[in-house]
Design a protein around this motif. Structure first.
Motif, PDB file in Angstrom:
ATOM      1  N   HIS A 147       6.620  -6.653  11.242  1.00  0.00           N
ATOM      2  CA  HIS A 147       7.466  -5.711  10.514  1.00  0.00           C
ATOM      3  C   HIS A 147       8.908  -6.158  10.714  1.00  0.00           C
ATOM      4  O   HIS A 147       9.172  -7.188  11.321  1.00  0.00           O
TER       5      HIS A 147
ATOM      6  N   CYS B   7      11.754  -1.287   6.784  1.00  0.00           N
ATOM      7  CA  CYS B   7      10.984  -2.472   7.145  1.00  0.00           C
ATOM      8  C   CYS B   7      11.124  -3.420   5.975  1.00  0.00           C
ATOM      9  O   CYS B   7      10.832  -3.057   4.851  1.00  0.00           O
TER      10      CYS B   7
ATOM     11  N   GLU C  37       9.755  -6.643   5.999  1.00  0.00           N
ATOM     12  CA  GLU C  37       8.741  -7.697   6.003  1.00  0.00           C
ATOM     13  C   GLU C  37       7.508  -7.062   5.381  1.00  0.00           C
ATOM     14  O   GLU C  37       7.067  -6.004   5.834  1.00  0.00           O
ATOM     15  N   TYR C  38       6.929  -7.686   4.382  1.00  0.00           N
ATOM     16  CA  TYR C  38       5.768  -7.077   3.735  1.00  0.00           C
ATOM     17  C   TYR C  38       4.638  -6.924   4.757  1.00  0.00           C
ATOM     18  O   TYR C  38       4.215  -7.890   5.389  1.00  0.00           O
ATOM     19  N   CYS C  39       4.165  -5.674   4.945  1.00  0.00           N
ATOM     20  CA  CYS C  39       3.196  -5.442   6.021  1.00  0.00           C
ATOM     21  C   CYS C  39       1.948  -4.718   5.550  1.00  0.00           C
ATOM     22  O   CYS C  39       1.093  -4.369   6.345  1.00  0.00           O
TER      23      CYS C  39
ATOM     24  N   HIS D 289       3.996  -0.657   2.667  1.00  0.00           N
ATOM     25  CA  HIS D 289       5.213  -1.266   3.203  1.00  0.00           C
ATOM     26  C   HIS D 289       6.478  -0.595   2.665  1.00  0.00           C
ATOM     27  O   HIS D 289       7.415  -0.321   3.404  1.00  0.00           O
TER      28      HIS D 289
ATOM     29  N   MET E   1       7.529   2.493   4.488  1.00  0.00           N
ATOM     30  CA  MET E   1       7.744   2.434   5.934  1.00  0.00           C
ATOM     31  C   MET E   1       9.225   2.618   6.218  1.00  0.00           C
ATOM     32  O   MET E   1      10.040   1.754   5.930  1.00  0.00           O
TER      33      MET E   1
HETATM   34 CU1  CUA Z   1       6.316  -2.647   8.023  1.00  0.00          CU
HETATM   35 CU2  CUA Z   1       6.799  -3.550   5.982  1.00  0.00          CU
END
Ligand code: CUA
Length: 271
Positions: free
Chosen positions: A103, A138, A140-142, A146, A149
């Motif tokens: 993340h 966040c 960063e693709y999670c 996402h 988030m």
């Molecule tokens: Cu955690 Cu995108």
């Protein structure tokens, strides 16, 4: 050798550009204090965060007059704690780790931004001058959520800030004619002492106990509630515990064995 004036000018311009590029890159990588999250920093076992003394209970801690440490856990799709509350005019060091996948922890509208990698602890020290609410995102693709988030950092005025944690242990039900015990745990995570009161309001009655705590200490206050206080018209008696600005509420169900509609022992005894 004769160099044409225009050619000289172009050569000088090209040199200036090259020096400019190198200076920009150097400033960007050294001058801005950008660091990589890496193995040189602290590591943590992501599957054992619950038992970790820093990340088992994500929280804010005071370590100096205006210095705080915040332990943050990022996971799909939230940050803990949320919101993170710190006072104005403070220097805050964030220690951030991830429970599951990569993340980031980024304060919207600022240059506070770090990748958060499971197993690694990202560390950042930030100075907060004025009260403000910052969004934490966040980037960063999670996973599928996402984009949802997010969290918040609340920088609050000094006089509104405390690190008092209150938890209440009260029974869900009590037999009619019995007294009930309500335990209130008050923890002071500030370095300075805390003098306050714990107040229990139940069935229209209020009891107050003094609470005095050194910095970093916790204490338990026990209230014993008489059976008479619990004899309300309704079998659900509401209670509220107040310590400073912290309030916890709940209800105690009084179980009357002789009462037809009182669920005695939770069993089906209607015949
Ligand atoms: Cu955690 Cu995108």
């Amino acid at each position: 050798m004769n160099v044409h004036t225009y050619e000289k000018l172009w050569l000088i311009a090209a040199m200036v550009l090259i020096v400019g590029f190198i200076a920009t890159i150097t400033y960007g990588s050294v001058g801005l204090g950008i660091a990589m999250v890496g193995d040189q920093q602290e590591t943590v076992e992501p599957t054992e965060l619950a038992d970790d003394e820093r990340f088992g209970e994500p929280r804010v801690e005071q370590i100096g007059d205006d210095e705080y440490e915040v332990y943050v856990v990022a996971q799909t799709f939230s940050f803990q704690p949320d919101p993170i509350e710190v006072p104005e005019n403070s220097q805050v060091t964030f220690h951030v780790t991830a429970r599951d996948v990569i993340h980031s922890f980024s304060l919207a509208g600022t240059n506070v931004n770090t990748m958060v990698i499971p197993g690694e602890v990202a560390e950042m020290t930030v100075e907060f001058d004025d009260p403000e609410v910052y969004g934490v995102v966040c980037n960063e693709y999670c996973g599928p959520d996402h984009h949802n988030m997010e969290g918040q950092v609340h920088v609050v005025p000094e006089d509104e800030f405390d690190l008092t944690e209150v938890s209440v242990d009260a029974p869900d039900e009590v037999d009619a004619g019995e007294s009930a015990t309500v335990d209130v745990t008050v923890e002071n995570r500030m370095l300075d002492g805390l003098e306050t009161t714990a107040e229990l309001e139940i069935g229209g009655e209020t009891s107050v106990e003094e609470v005095a705590l050194e910095g970093g200490e916790a204490t338990e206050v026990t209230f014993t509630v008489d059976p008479e206080t619990l004899e309300a018209d309704d079998s659900d008696v509401e209670w509220a515990v107040t310590v400073d600005d912290h309030e916890e509420r709940g209800t105690v169900t009084v179980i009357d064995a002789g009462d037809e509609d009182g669920g005695d022992d939770g069993g089906e005894t209607d015949e």
